[in-house]
Design an enzyme around this catalytic site. Structure first.
Site, PDB file in Angstrom:
ATOM      1  N   TYR A  33       0.834  -1.203   0.000  1.00 32.60           N
ATOM      2  CA  TYR A  33       0.000   0.000   0.000  1.00 32.60           C
ATOM      3  C   TYR A  33       0.864   1.247   0.000  1.00 32.60           C
ATOM      4  CZ  TYR A  33       0.947   0.870   4.983  1.00 32.60           C
ATOM      5  OH  TYR A  33       1.558   1.160   6.172  1.00 32.60           O
ATOM      6  N   LYS A 149       6.557  -1.979   1.890  1.00 38.57           N
ATOM      7  CA  LYS A 149       5.365  -1.399   2.539  1.00 38.57           C
ATOM      8  C   LYS A 149       4.181  -2.357   2.362  1.00 38.57           C
ATOM      9  CE  LYS A 149       3.166   3.151   3.090  1.00 38.57           C
ATOM     10  NZ  LYS A 149       3.241   3.277   4.534  1.00 38.57           N
ATOM     11  N   GLU A 181      11.978   2.432  14.353  1.00 38.70           N
ATOM     12  CA  GLU A 181      11.018   3.419  13.838  1.00 38.70           C
ATOM     13  C   GLU A 181       9.730   3.290  14.636  1.00 38.70           C
ATOM     14  OE1 GLU A 181       9.706   2.570   9.809  1.00 38.70           O
ATOM     15  OE2 GLU A 181       9.881   0.422  10.154  1.00 38.70           O
ATOM     16  N   LEU A 206      11.064   1.261   7.252  1.00 44.63           N
ATOM     17  CA  LEU A 206      10.527   1.706   5.965  1.00 44.63           C
ATOM     18  C   LEU A 206      11.220   3.020   5.595  1.00 44.63           C
ATOM     19  CD1 LEU A 206       8.213   1.229   3.819  1.00 44.63           C
ATOM     20  CD2 LEU A 206       7.019   3.036   5.038  1.00 44.63           C
TER      21      LEU A 206
HETATM   22  N1  PLP Z   1       7.462   3.715   9.015  1.00 38.68           N
HETATM   23  C1  PLP Z   1       6.330   2.987   8.969  1.00 38.68           C
HETATM   24  C2  PLP Z   1       6.297   1.637   9.614  1.00 38.68           C
HETATM   25  C3  PLP Z   1       5.189   3.494   8.330  1.00 38.68           C
HETATM   26  O1  PLP Z   1       4.062   2.770   8.277  1.00 38.68           O
HETATM   27  C4  PLP Z   1       5.247   4.781   7.748  1.00 38.68           C
HETATM   28  C5  PLP Z   1       4.075   5.357   7.056  1.00 38.68           C
HETATM   29  O2  PLP Z   1       3.046   4.777   6.957  1.00 38.68           O
HETATM   30  C6  PLP Z   1       6.426   5.517   7.830  1.00 38.68           C
HETATM   31  C7  PLP Z   1       7.531   4.942   8.462  1.00 38.68           C
HETATM   32  C8  PLP Z   1       6.549   6.890   7.228  1.00 38.68           C
HETATM   33  O3  PLP Z   1       6.601   6.821   5.833  1.00 38.68           O
HETATM   34  P1  PLP Z   1       6.088   8.016   4.907  1.00 38.68           P
HETATM   35  O4  PLP Z   1       6.877   9.223   5.310  1.00 38.68           O
HETATM   36  O5  PLP Z   1       6.362   7.572   3.534  1.00 38.68           O
HETATM   37  O6  PLP Z   1       4.626   8.169   5.211  1.00 38.68           O
END
Ligand code: PLP
Length: 286
Positions: A33, A149, A181, A206
């Site tokens: 996603y 993701k 994270e 991620l």
């Molecule tokens: N880490 C995780 C586990 C996430 O689910 C997300 C966003 O959904 C992020 C980091 C941040 O990513 P982004 O800046 O692309 O939204």
């Protein structure tokens, strides 16, 4: 106004939007996603989100359901039909519908695609930025491909629920004493020396799109960024801490596991990164 979802080629009333019971996303979390911020009716960083989507799909050997340009049209149309000005657009692609069997289905199985869009509560978001948020920490018990993701988010769900039950906004995963994270955000601190620190994204987290843009924002502001792991002790001794994600950009953290960070108020570095974010982020056409 009633909401509309895009499901496998059709725009349908959100209340009736459904996928088949044997969709592999439903059966195996066999899908990926993206979440993109919508601001002033326009997608933020569409290009980077599309690139990450294609990478996630490649890693799982799922075909891109349509060319990126066509997908862009669907995303825009879903935003338009839902009249979203400030909010998010959500996109999910799964390996499709097939009789339940762990092996990949036959190669002619079409990937499933779902797109939804909704407005977000701007007043609530502004309030949490103004007051700062609390976080808790939990052991990082996830698999080692969290760089993809995928919709398989059960550890994240449990971590975030634990945070909510503790009166906190987010949970930070900790592995071997090092913060990886958040449940749905990347994790950052600002050291007493003023350096911004976040973990490398080669593996174990991620690679957030917001994170990538924030590197450039920091660079423009002349701030030092150190891409390295930081321990929980380092976070507790930090001058500031914050989290980043497409849906909330930068949210300052004022406590970790009930212990105050810095002076217990949102810090100036988090604020300036947030204030300059849209000078660097790319806005898609409507
Ligand atoms: N880490 C995780 C586990 C996430 O689910 C997300 C966003 O959904 C992020 C980091 C941040 O990513 P982004 O800046 O692309 O939204």
């Amino acid at each position: 106004m009633s909401r509309v979802a895009y499901v496998n080629g059709l725009y349908v009333p959100h209340a009736d939007a459904a996928v088949h019971v044997e969709d592999r996303g439903y059966q195996f979390a066999d899908g990926v996603y993206e979440v993109c911020e919508v601001r002033g009716g326009r997608m933020v960083d569409e290009r980077r989100h599309m690139e990450r989507l294609q990478r996630s799909l490649r890693e799982l050997r799922i075909a891109m359901p349509m060319p990126p340009a066509a997908l862009g049209v669907v995303l825009r149309e879903t935003i338009r039909r839902n009249r979203v000005r400030e909010g998010i657009v959500y996109l999910q692609v799964t390996r499709g519908v097939a009789r339940r069997d762990h092996y990949f289905p036959s190669p002619d199985t079409l990937p499933s695609i779902v797109v939804t869009a909704r407005a977000t509560d701007q007043a609530k978001a502004a309030a949490s930025v103004a007051s700062g948020a609390a976080i808790i920490t939990v052991p990082d018990n996830r698999w080692d491909r969290v760089d993809i993701k995928t919709v398989g988010l059960l550890p994240n769900v449990l971590a975030k629920q634990a945070a909510k039950e503790a009166g906190a906004r987010e949970a930070w995963f900790v592995r071997d004493g090092v913060v990886t994270e958040g449940g749905s955000t990347n994790a950052w601190i600002v050291t007493q020396a003023g350096a911004i620190v976040t973990r490398p994204a080669e593996s174990g987290i991620l690679r957030g799109i917001t994170r990538t843009v924030l590197f450039e924002v920091a660079n423009r502001l002349g701030l030092t960024v150190e891409e390295r792991g930081f321990t929980l002790d380092e976070a507790l001794a930090a001058r500031e801490a914050f989290i980043s994600s497409a849906s909330n950009v930068v949210v300052p953290i004022v406590s970790i596991d009930g212990k105050t960070i810095g002076d217990g108020k949102p810090g100036p570095v988090a604020r300036s990164l947030r204030d300059s974010f849209y000078d660097v982020a790319e806005f898609a056409r409507k």
